[in-house]
Scaffold this motif. Structure first.
Motif, PDB file in Angstrom:
ATOM      1  N   ALA A 129       0.832  -1.213   0.000  1.00 28.56           N
ATOM      2  CA  ALA A 129       0.000   0.000   0.000  1.00 28.56           C
ATOM      3  C   ALA A 129       0.862   1.256   0.000  1.00 28.56           C
ATOM      4  N   LYS A 130       1.956   1.212   0.716  1.00 29.60           N
ATOM      5  CA  LYS A 130       2.869   2.364   0.730  1.00 29.60           C
ATOM      6  C   LYS A 130       3.509   2.552  -0.641  1.00 29.60           C
ATOM      7  N   ARG A 131       3.987   1.469  -1.244  1.00 32.71           N
ATOM      8  CA  ARG A 131       4.722   1.567  -2.507  1.00 32.71           C
ATOM      9  C   ARG A 131       3.847   2.002  -3.681  1.00 32.71           C
ATOM     10  N   VAL A 132       2.546   1.722  -3.622  1.00 31.02           N
ATOM     11  CA  VAL A 132       1.666   2.174  -4.716  1.00 31.02           C
ATOM     12  C   VAL A 132       1.103   3.565  -4.456  1.00 31.02           C
ATOM     13  N   GLY A 133       1.373   4.128  -3.258  1.00 35.43           N
ATOM     14  CA  GLY A 133       0.924   5.474  -2.941  1.00 35.43           C
ATOM     15  C   GLY A 133      -0.363   5.546  -2.136  1.00 35.43           C
ATOM     16  N   LEU A 134      -0.904   4.408  -1.744  1.00 39.89           N
ATOM     17  CA  LEU A 134      -2.164   4.417  -1.004  1.00 39.89           C
ATOM     18  C   LEU A 134      -1.999   4.984   0.404  1.00 39.89           C
ATOM     19  N   ILE A 135      -0.944   4.622   1.107  1.00 41.23           N
ATOM     20  CA  ILE A 135      -0.754   5.098   2.482  1.00 41.23           C
ATOM     21  C   ILE A 135      -0.696   6.634   2.512  1.00 41.23           C
ATOM     22  N   GLY A 136       0.031   7.225   1.569  1.00 44.14           N
ATOM     23  CA  GLY A 136       0.104   8.690   1.506  1.00 44.14           C
ATOM     24  C   GLY A 136      -1.262   9.317   1.298  1.00 44.14           C
ATOM     25  N   ALA A 137      -2.067   8.738   0.409  1.00 42.23           N
ATOM     26  CA  ALA A 137      -3.415   9.263   0.160  1.00 42.23           C
ATOM     27  C   ALA A 137      -4.299   9.110   1.394  1.00 42.23           C
ATOM     28  N   LEU A 138      -4.170   7.987   2.092  1.00 42.19           N
ATOM     29  CA  LEU A 138      -4.959   7.780   3.314  1.00 42.19           C
ATOM     30  C   LEU A 138      -4.635   8.854   4.344  1.00 42.19           C
ATOM     31  N   ARG A 139      -3.352   9.147   4.502  1.00 35.96           N
ATOM     32  CA  ARG A 139      -2.935  10.168   5.475  1.00 35.96           C
ATOM     33  C   ARG A 139      -3.435  11.551   5.067  1.00 35.96           C
ATOM     34  N   GLU A 140      -3.283  11.898   3.790  1.00 38.02           N
ATOM     35  CA  GLU A 140      -3.714  13.215   3.310  1.00 38.02           C
ATOM     36  C   GLU A 140      -5.211  13.430   3.508  1.00 38.02           C
ATOM     37  N   GLN A 141      -5.992  12.381   3.275  1.00 36.54           N
ATOM     38  CA  GLN A 141      -7.454  12.499   3.318  1.00 36.54           C
ATOM     39  C   GLN A 141      -8.044  12.187   4.690  1.00 36.54           C
ATOM     40  N   GLY A 142      -7.235  11.625   5.584  1.00 37.52           N
ATOM     41  CA  GLY A 142      -7.761  11.214   6.882  1.00 37.52           C
ATOM     42  C   GLY A 142      -8.625   9.966   6.793  1.00 37.52           C
ATOM     43  N   TRP A 143      -8.359   9.128   5.805  1.00 38.13           N
ATOM     44  CA  TRP A 143      -9.121   7.910   5.588  1.00 38.13           C
ATOM     45  C   TRP A 143      -8.499   6.744   6.333  1.00 38.13           C
ATOM     46  N   GLY A 144      -9.276   5.674   6.458  1.00 41.58           N
ATOM     47  CA  GLY A 144      -8.804   4.428   7.045  1.00 41.58           C
ATOM     48  C   GLY A 144      -8.839   3.322   6.006  1.00 41.58           C
ATOM     49  N   LEU A 145      -8.335   2.178   6.391  1.00 40.75           N
ATOM     50  CA  LEU A 145      -8.299   1.008   5.504  1.00 40.75           C
ATOM     51  C   LEU A 145      -8.772  -0.191   6.305  1.00 40.75           C
ATOM     52  N   THR A 146      -9.685  -0.955   5.754  1.00 41.57           N
ATOM     53  CA  THR A 146     -10.186  -2.133   6.447  1.00 41.57           C
ATOM     54  C   THR A 146     -10.306  -3.289   5.466  1.00 41.57           C
ATOM     55  N   MET A 147     -10.351  -4.480   6.015  1.00 39.18           N
ATOM     56  CA  MET A 147     -10.568  -5.671   5.207  1.00 39.18           C
ATOM     57  C   MET A 147     -12.046  -6.026   5.303  1.00 39.18           C
ATOM     58  N   ALA A 148     -12.677  -6.237   4.159  1.00 39.38           N
ATOM     59  CA  ALA A 148     -14.107  -6.512   4.118  1.00 39.38           C
ATOM     60  C   ALA A 148     -14.401  -7.968   3.770  1.00 39.38           C
ATOM     61  N   GLY A 149     -13.371  -8.755   3.571  1.00 35.48           N
ATOM     62  CA  GLY A 149     -13.563 -10.171   3.282  1.00 35.48           C
ATOM     63  C   GLY A 149     -12.267 -10.792   2.818  1.00 35.48           C
TER      64      GLY A 149
END
Length: 177
Positions: free
Chosen positions: A60-80
């Motif tokens: 997630a960090k290497r594709v840029g997702l972690i940075g976007a989560l931090r910028e937006q104040g979003w979370g990440l969860t597993m749904a299945g």
């Protein structure tokens, strides 16, 4: 207990790793420790899911997702998740975790992961993950915009699409009693 130190090690080891395309594969190297074992002296099935975090989060960090989560104040969860266990992982076995995003739909992002010992796959998991905010699930199209990506999802492999369809027929809430 959650392997916080192992996760910190993974972020440290991969801190200078090149960014990956959205569907790129992140490879990490691990060992099965005594505290990962079950009564049969092999990697516990629940611990397997926890250890897969050690591949998924650096991905997630290497594709840029972690940075976007931090910028937006979003979370990440597993749904299945669906998992296939095929080979035992025993104490002190070394293995790789190979992690990649296979695509997304209107609600979820699908991540494929496997634990490999040499060229032998020991187990394989398909995760349905969701980015969340205070209102619930954030649509992947918004996530891609926050990551400054305009890429559409690649076509989902047939087996992934079939799992999604099967999950749509699964009753929720499940029957009680």
């Amino acid at each position: 207990m959650y392997p916080f130190l192992r996760l910190a090690k993974e972020f440290h080891v991969h801190r200078n790793a090149a960014p990956l395309p959205l569907t790129g594969t992140h490879v990490s190297h691990h060992m099965c420790w005594p505290w990962d074992l079950d009564l049969w002296m092999e990697l516990n099935n629940g611990r397997t899911l926890t250890l897969l975090d050690l591949g998924r989060l650096p991905l997630a960090k290497r594709v840029g997702l972690i940075g976007a989560l931090r910028e937006q104040g979003w979370g990440l969860t597993m749904a299945g998740v669906t998992v296939r266990y095929r080979r035992r992982v025993r104490m002190f076995d070394r293995f790789q975790i190979r992690s990649r995003c296979v695509g997304w739909d209107a609600r979820f992002i699908y991540i494929e992961q496997g634990m490999w010992r040499g060229e032998e796959c020991c187990n394989h998991a398909l995760y349905r993950s969701a980015v969340t905010d205070a209102n619930g699930i954030v649509a992947p199209v918004r996530v891609m915009e926050a990551m400054r990506r305009t890429t559409a999802s690649p076509p989902l492999p047939g087996w992934v699409a079939e799992w999604i369809a099967a999950e749509a027929h699964r009753p929720w809430p499940p029957m009680a009693g």
